[in-house]
Design a protein around this motif. Structure first.
Motif, PDB file in Angstrom:
ATOM      1  N   GLU A 137      49.187  40.549  58.025  1.00 53.39           N
ATOM      2  CA  GLU A 137      47.989  40.115  58.969  1.00 53.39           C
ATOM      3  C   GLU A 137      48.342  38.728  58.993  1.00 53.39           C
ATOM      4  O   GLU A 137      49.243  37.969  58.244  1.00 53.39           O
ATOM      5  N   PHE A 138      47.302  38.274  59.617  1.00 52.76           N
ATOM      6  CA  PHE A 138      47.611  36.596  60.007  1.00 52.76           C
ATOM      7  C   PHE A 138      46.210  35.993  59.822  1.00 52.76           C
ATOM      8  O   PHE A 138      46.305  34.532  60.049  1.00 52.76           O
ATOM      9  N   GLY A 139      45.197  36.514  59.072  1.00 52.59           N
ATOM     10  CA  GLY A 139      43.924  35.757  58.671  1.00 52.59           C
ATOM     11  C   GLY A 139      44.267  34.948  57.612  1.00 52.59           C
ATOM     12  O   GLY A 139      43.726  33.753  57.593  1.00 52.59           O
ATOM     13  N   ASN A 140      45.055  35.360  56.442  1.00 54.56           N
ATOM     14  CA  ASN A 140      45.091  34.383  55.590  1.00 54.56           C
ATOM     15  C   ASN A 140      46.802  33.991  55.507  1.00 54.56           C
ATOM     16  O   ASN A 140      47.225  33.709  54.399  1.00 54.56           O
ATOM     17  N   SER A 141      47.242  34.024  56.391  1.00 53.03           N
ATOM     18  CA  SER A 141      48.727  33.512  56.694  1.00 53.03           C
ATOM     19  C   SER A 141      48.726  32.743  57.786  1.00 53.03           C
ATOM     20  O   SER A 141      47.963  32.609  58.661  1.00 53.03           O
ATOM     21  N   ASP A 142      50.001  31.735  57.720  1.00 57.24           N
ATOM     22  CA  ASP A 142      50.489  30.805  58.719  1.00 57.24           C
ATOM     23  C   ASP A 142      51.645  31.167  59.328  1.00 57.24           C
ATOM     24  O   ASP A 142      52.577  31.812  58.610  1.00 57.24           O
ATOM     25  N   ILE A 143      51.959  31.119  60.629  1.00 54.61           N
ATOM     26  CA  ILE A 143      53.080  31.020  61.492  1.00 54.61           C
ATOM     27  C   ILE A 143      53.837  29.986  61.605  1.00 54.61           C
ATOM     28  O   ILE A 143      53.436  29.021  61.847  1.00 54.61           O
ATOM     29  N   TYR A 144      55.129  29.922  60.989  1.00 55.22           N
ATOM     30  CA  TYR A 144      56.081  29.232  60.984  1.00 55.22           C
ATOM     31  C   TYR A 144      57.389  29.573  61.757  1.00 55.22           C
ATOM     32  O   TYR A 144      57.624  30.654  62.004  1.00 55.22           O
ATOM     33  N   VAL A 145      57.973  28.693  62.394  1.00 60.29           N
ATOM     34  CA  VAL A 145      59.240  28.595  62.949  1.00 60.29           C
ATOM     35  C   VAL A 145      60.356  28.380  62.029  1.00 60.29           C
ATOM     36  O   VAL A 145      60.057  27.312  61.245  1.00 60.29           O
ATOM     37  N   SER A 146      61.494  29.092  62.021  1.00 64.43           N
ATOM     38  CA  SER A 146      62.767  28.675  61.384  1.00 64.43           C
ATOM     39  C   SER A 146      63.411  27.780  61.780  1.00 64.43           C
ATOM     40  O   SER A 146      63.995  27.804  63.008  1.00 64.43           O
ATOM     41  N   PHE A 165      61.117  33.224  62.771  1.00 63.09           N
ATOM     42  CA  PHE A 165      59.959  33.018  62.556  1.00 63.09           C
ATOM     43  C   PHE A 165      59.548  33.623  61.264  1.00 63.09           C
ATOM     44  O   PHE A 165      60.075  34.858  61.112  1.00 63.09           O
ATOM     45  N   CYS A 166      58.251  33.311  60.675  1.00 63.96           N
ATOM     46  CA  CYS A 166      57.920  34.195  59.347  1.00 63.96           C
ATOM     47  C   CYS A 166      56.309  33.730  59.163  1.00 63.96           C
ATOM     48  O   CYS A 166      55.776  32.807  59.817  1.00 63.96           O
ATOM     49  N   PHE A 167      55.902  34.608  58.316  1.00 64.25           N
ATOM     50  CA  PHE A 167      54.407  34.588  58.006  1.00 64.25           C
ATOM     51  C   PHE A 167      54.460  33.969  56.486  1.00 64.25           C
ATOM     52  O   PHE A 167      55.183  34.594  55.614  1.00 64.25           O
ATOM     53  N   LYS A 168      53.820  33.282  56.144  1.00 67.09           N
ATOM     54  CA  LYS A 168      53.611  32.589  54.920  1.00 67.09           C
ATOM     55  C   LYS A 168      52.172  32.338  54.330  1.00 67.09           C
ATOM     56  O   LYS A 168      51.275  32.003  55.255  1.00 67.09           O
ATOM     57  N   PRO A 169      51.818  32.882  53.409  1.00 67.66           N
ATOM     58  CA  PRO A 169      50.574  32.712  52.698  1.00 67.66           C
ATOM     59  C   PRO A 169      50.103  31.763  52.812  1.00 67.66           C
ATOM     60  O   PRO A 169      50.843  30.424  52.573  1.00 67.66           O
ATOM     61  N   ASN A 170      48.648  31.262  53.021  1.00 65.41           N
ATOM     62  CA  ASN A 170      48.223  29.854  52.820  1.00 65.41           C
ATOM     63  C   ASN A 170      48.166  29.180  51.556  1.00 65.41           C
ATOM     64  O   ASN A 170      48.982  28.049  51.469  1.00 65.41           O
ATOM     65  N   LYS A 171      48.128  29.880  50.662  1.00 61.43           N
ATOM     66  CA  LYS A 171      48.342  29.402  49.331  1.00 61.43           C
ATOM     67  C   LYS A 171      49.771  29.371  48.990  1.00 61.43           C
ATOM     68  O   LYS A 171      50.407  29.877  49.429  1.00 61.43           O
ATOM     69  N   GLY A 225      56.389  31.135  46.767  1.00 67.11           N
ATOM     70  CA  GLY A 225      58.029  31.178  46.646  1.00 67.11           C
ATOM     71  C   GLY A 225      58.426  31.824  47.805  1.00 67.11           C
ATOM     72  O   GLY A 225      57.710  32.505  48.655  1.00 67.11           O
ATOM     73  N   PRO A 226      59.728  31.802  48.036  1.00 66.68           N
ATOM     74  CA  PRO A 226      60.442  32.253  49.206  1.00 66.68           C
ATOM     75  C   PRO A 226      60.425  33.941  49.197  1.00 66.68           C
ATOM     76  O   PRO A 226      60.353  34.563  50.254  1.00 66.68           O
ATOM     77  N   ARG A 227      60.059  34.445  48.031  1.00 62.33           N
ATOM     78  CA  ARG A 227      59.723  36.135  47.890  1.00 62.33           C
ATOM     79  C   ARG A 227      58.464  36.409  48.579  1.00 62.33           C
ATOM     80  O   ARG A 227      58.387  37.418  49.121  1.00 62.33           O
ATOM     81  N   ASP A 228      57.547  35.343  49.013  1.00 63.06           N
ATOM     82  CA  ASP A 228      56.281  35.807  49.351  1.00 63.06           C
ATOM     83  C   ASP A 228      56.336  35.705  51.132  1.00 63.06           C
ATOM     84  O   ASP A 228      55.566  35.970  51.842  1.00 63.06           O
ATOM     85  N   LEU A 229      57.697  35.220  51.454  1.00 62.14           N
ATOM     86  CA  LEU A 229      57.813  34.904  52.967  1.00 62.14           C
ATOM     87  C   LEU A 229      57.958  36.426  53.607  1.00 62.14           C
ATOM     88  O   LEU A 229      58.878  37.109  53.113  1.00 62.14           O
ATOM     89  N   LYS A 230      57.646  36.379  54.835  1.00 55.70           N
ATOM     90  CA  LYS A 230      57.763  37.631  55.578  1.00 55.70           C
ATOM     91  C   LYS A 230      58.797  37.292  56.975  1.00 55.70           C
ATOM     92  O   LYS A 230      58.087  36.767  57.955  1.00 55.70           O
ATOM     93  N   MET A 231      60.289  37.239  56.808  1.00 57.02           N
ATOM     94  CA  MET A 231      60.736  36.670  57.575  1.00 57.02           C
ATOM     95  C   MET A 231      61.354  37.613  58.867  1.00 57.02           C
ATOM     96  O   MET A 231      61.412  38.791  58.780  1.00 57.02           O
ATOM     97  N   LEU A 232      61.460  37.295  60.120  1.00 56.08           N
ATOM     98  CA  LEU A 232      61.597  37.710  61.134  1.00 56.08           C
ATOM     99  C   LEU A 232      62.535  37.095  62.149  1.00 56.08           C
ATOM    100  O   LEU A 232      62.497  36.001  62.166  1.00 56.08           O
ATOM    101  N   CYS A 233      63.055  37.661  62.971  1.00 58.83           N
ATOM    102  CA  CYS A 233      63.779  36.854  63.996  1.00 58.83           C
ATOM    103  C   CYS A 233      64.112  37.478  65.398  1.00 58.83           C
ATOM    104  O   CYS A 233      64.161  38.744  65.395  1.00 58.83           O
ATOM    105  N   ALA A 234      63.991  36.879  66.468  1.00 61.53           N
ATOM    106  CA  ALA A 234      64.050  37.454  67.761  1.00 61.53           C
ATOM    107  C   ALA A 234      65.448  37.114  68.186  1.00 61.53           C
ATOM    108  O   ALA A 234      66.386  36.380  67.900  1.00 61.53           O
TER     109      ALA A 234
END
Length: 485
Positions: free
Chosen positions: A206-215, A230-236, A239-248
Motif C-alpha cells: 500500500e502507499f498510505g504509510n509508505s513513500d515512493i523513491y527512485v533508485s 523504484f521502491c516503496f519505503k515505510p515512512n518510519k 533498514g534495506p530489508r523493509d524496502l520493496k524494490m521494483l524496476c521497469a
C-alpha cells in the motif's frame, strides 16, 4: 506560509546573521536548523519553524539567492546508503521528513529544479501510455486529458496501471519478472501470468504509510536487471530489508508507475500544489473537491482551446507565407521550392556573417582571430554549458531535472576534443547531437546540420534553437544548471 510570512522569515534570518536581532520570539523557540545542499555539494544552514513546508523552504532559498521562481524549484530527499531519492511534495512538512531519518544515516536534502514535477497536469497523455492504463468505467471513444486527470483525482473511480515489472524477492538477491496492477487500494501482482481475477491477485504494497523513491544505482547496489528502479519505503526509519524494490524496462514505464502512485496517494492535494503554489500547508477539504474539478475542467479546456487556436493560426500563417526575391528592380514571388530553400540558406549565412563582423573589431586580421578565439570560449560562462562531463553524467543531470521536452545542456565531446555535444530530452528519452566546427574563409563556425546553418559561437547556436526547432525534435526550453547555495 504566505509570501509575506516567508519574506519576514527571510528578513529575520538576515538580521540574525548580522547579529542585529532582538530577544527571541515564541516562533523561534520551536525553530529547527536544517541543512540544504545543491548539486555542487555546497550547502546552506537554515533556521526554520517546525511547521515549514517544502515549498516554503524553496521560497526561502529562492529569496536568499535571488533566483527566478518558475515553480520548478524542488526539495529532494536523498538516501545515499541505499541509493534512493524522492521528490518531497510541496505541502509536506520538512521537519517530519527529517524525523524519519535514522541517527547514523548520512541523508541529505537537495535543492534543485524539477521541470517534470507537475508536467502531467499539462500533458497527461505523455505520462500514461495507452497500453499501460485501463479504466473501471466504460468510456466512449478517446479519453480527453481532463477525463484522465478527473479519474485519477476522483475518490469514486480509479484507473488501473498494469504491466510487467521486475521485483526483488524478499531476503534474496534474485529478481523475478511479474505482472503488476496498481489500484486505488494498493499495488497487486498476479500469481498466474497476466490474470486479473481476484483469486490470482496478491497484495504487494500500500502507499498510505509508505513513500515512493527512485533508485539511483539499482544495478550496483541492489543487483537490479535495469537502471529504471523504484521502491516503496515505510515512512518510519527502517533498514534495506523493509524496502520493496521494483524496476521497469524503460524510463517511460517507470515514470508512469511513479506518477500514478503520487496521484493516487496525494490526490487533489497535488493539484492544489500545482494551481496554488503559495497556499502553504493547508490541505484540500472534501468540500473543495467539486470546485477544484470545475477549475480543472476550465483550466484544461482553456489549454486545449489555446493550443487549437495557435495551431490554426500557425497553419494559416505558414500557408500564407511565400518566398520573395527583392534583388532586382521589382520584387517577385519565388515559386520554385529548391530556389526558395537556397535563398533562405544564403540569407541565413549572410545574417550570421554580419553577426560575426559585429563581434569583431574593424575587420583587422589580428583582431578577427582574437575575436574568433573569444567566440569559441565565450560559452564557458553560460549556465547551460558543462565542461568535461561524461555522457552518463549528462543523462543523470537531465533525468534529475525532469524528462520534459526541451530540457538540455551543452558539453564537451569525449570522443572528439574539438567538438561539442547538445544533450536534450524529448519524448521521455535523452538524445545527443554533435556540434561540429566548420571553417570558412579562415573563420570558425559551429553547426548541427553539416554546415547548412552556421553560428559564430555556441551562444548564438543555443539562442537560435530556443526560437527554432530546426533539425532538432523540439525547441530548447529549459537548461540544466548546477546552482550553488
Amino acid at each position: 506560509m504566505s509570501q509575506q510570512q516567508i519574506w519576514r522569515l527571510y528578513q529575520s534570518e538576515f538580521l540574525a546573521a548580522n547579529k542585529q536581532t532582538a530577544a527571541p520570539t515564541k516562533q523561534h523557540d520551536t525553530a529547527k536548523v536544517i541543512k540544504v545542499y545543491s548539486e555542487d555539494e555546497t550547502s546552506r544552514a537554515l533556521e526554520v519553524p517546525s511547521d515549514i513546508t517544502a515549498r516554503d523552504v524553496c521560497q526561502l532559498l529562492i529569496l536568499k539567492n535571488h533566483y527566478i521562481d518558475d515553480h520548478s524549484w524542488t526539495l529532494f530527499e536523498h538516501l545515499p546508503h541505499i541509493g534512493l531519492e524522492r521528490t518531497i511534495e510541496d505541502h509536506e512538512l520538512v521537519i517530519e521528513v527529517l524525523s524519519n531519518w535514522g541517527m547514523e544515516e548520512e541523508n541529505k536534502l537537495y535543492f534543485r529544479k524539477n521541470y517534470a514535477k507537475y508536467e502531467f497536469f499539462k500533458n497527461p497523455m505523455y505520462f500514461f501510455p495507452e497500453h499501460m492504463v485501463s479504466f473501471a468505467t466504460e468510456t466512449n471513444g478517446e479519453i480527453s486529458p481532463t477525463q484522465i486527470l478527473q479519474i485519477f483525482l476522483s475518490s469514486s473511480t480509479y484507473p488501473e496501471i498494469h504491466g510487467f515489472l521486475h521485483a526483488k524477492e524478499q531476503g534474496k538477491k534474485s529478481w523475478k519478472k511479474i505482472y503488476f496492477l496498481l489500484r486505488r487500494s494498493g499495488l497487486y501482482f498476479s500469481t498466474k501470468g497476466t490474470s486479473k481475477e481476484p483469486r490470482h491477485l496478491q497484495f504487494f504494497s500500500e502507499f498510505g504509510n509508505s513513500d515512493i523513491y527512485v533508485s539511483l544505482a539499482g544495478k550496483k547496489k541492489h543487483g537490479a536487471p535495469t537502471n529504471y528502479g523504484f521502491c516503496f519505503k515505510p515512512n518510519k526509519a527502517g533498514g534495506p530489508r523493509d524496502l520493496k524494490m521494483l524496476c521497469a524496462e524503460e524510463e517511460q514505464s517507470r515514470t508512469c508507475w511513479v506518477t500514478a502512485i503520487r496521484l493516487l496517494k496525494y490526490g487533489m492535494q497535488l493539484y492544489q500544489n500545482y494551481m496554488h503554489p503559495y497556499q502553504g500547508r493547508s490541505g484540500c477539504s472534501s468540500q473543495s473537491i467539486s470546485p477544484m474539478f470545475q477549475v480543472l475542467e476550465k483550466h484544461t479546456a482553456l489549454q486545449e482551446t489555446q493550443k487549437m487556436q495557435a495551431k490554426i493560426q500557425r497553419s494559416i500563417s505558414e500557408n500564407s507565407l511565400v518566398a520573395m526575391d527583392f534583388s532586382g528592380q521589382k520584387s517577385r514571388v519565388i515559386e520554385n521550392p529548391t530556389e526558395a530553400l537556397s535563398v533562405a540558406v544564403e540569407e541565413g549565412l549572410a545574417w550570421r556573417k554580419k553577426g560575426c563582423l559585429r563581434l569583431g573589431t574593424h575587420g583587422s586580421p589580428t583582431a578577427s582571430s582574437q575575436s574568433c578565439a573569444t567566440n569559441m570560449a565565450i560559452h564557458r560562462s553560460q549556465p547551460w554549458f558543462h565542461h568535461k562531463i561524461s555522457r552518463e553524467e549528462a543523462q543523470r543531470l537531465i533525468i534529475q531535472q525532469g524528462l520534459v521536452d526541451g530540457v538540455f545542456l551543452v558539453r564537451d565531446s569525449q570522443s572528439n576534443p574539438k567538438t561539442f555535444v547538445l544533450s536534450m530530452s524529448h519524448g521521455q528519452k535523452i538524445k545527443h547531437f554533435q556540434i561540429i566546427p566548420v571553417e570558412d574563409d579562415g573563420e570558425m563556425f559551429h553547426t548541427l546540420d553539416d554546415g547548412h546553418t552556421r553560428f559564430t559561437d555556441l551562444i548564438q547556436l543555443v539562442e537560435f534553437y530556443q526560437l527554432n526547432k530546426g533539425v532538432l525534435p523540439c525547441k530548447l526550453k529549459h537548461y540544466c544548471a548546477r546552482i550553488a547555495l
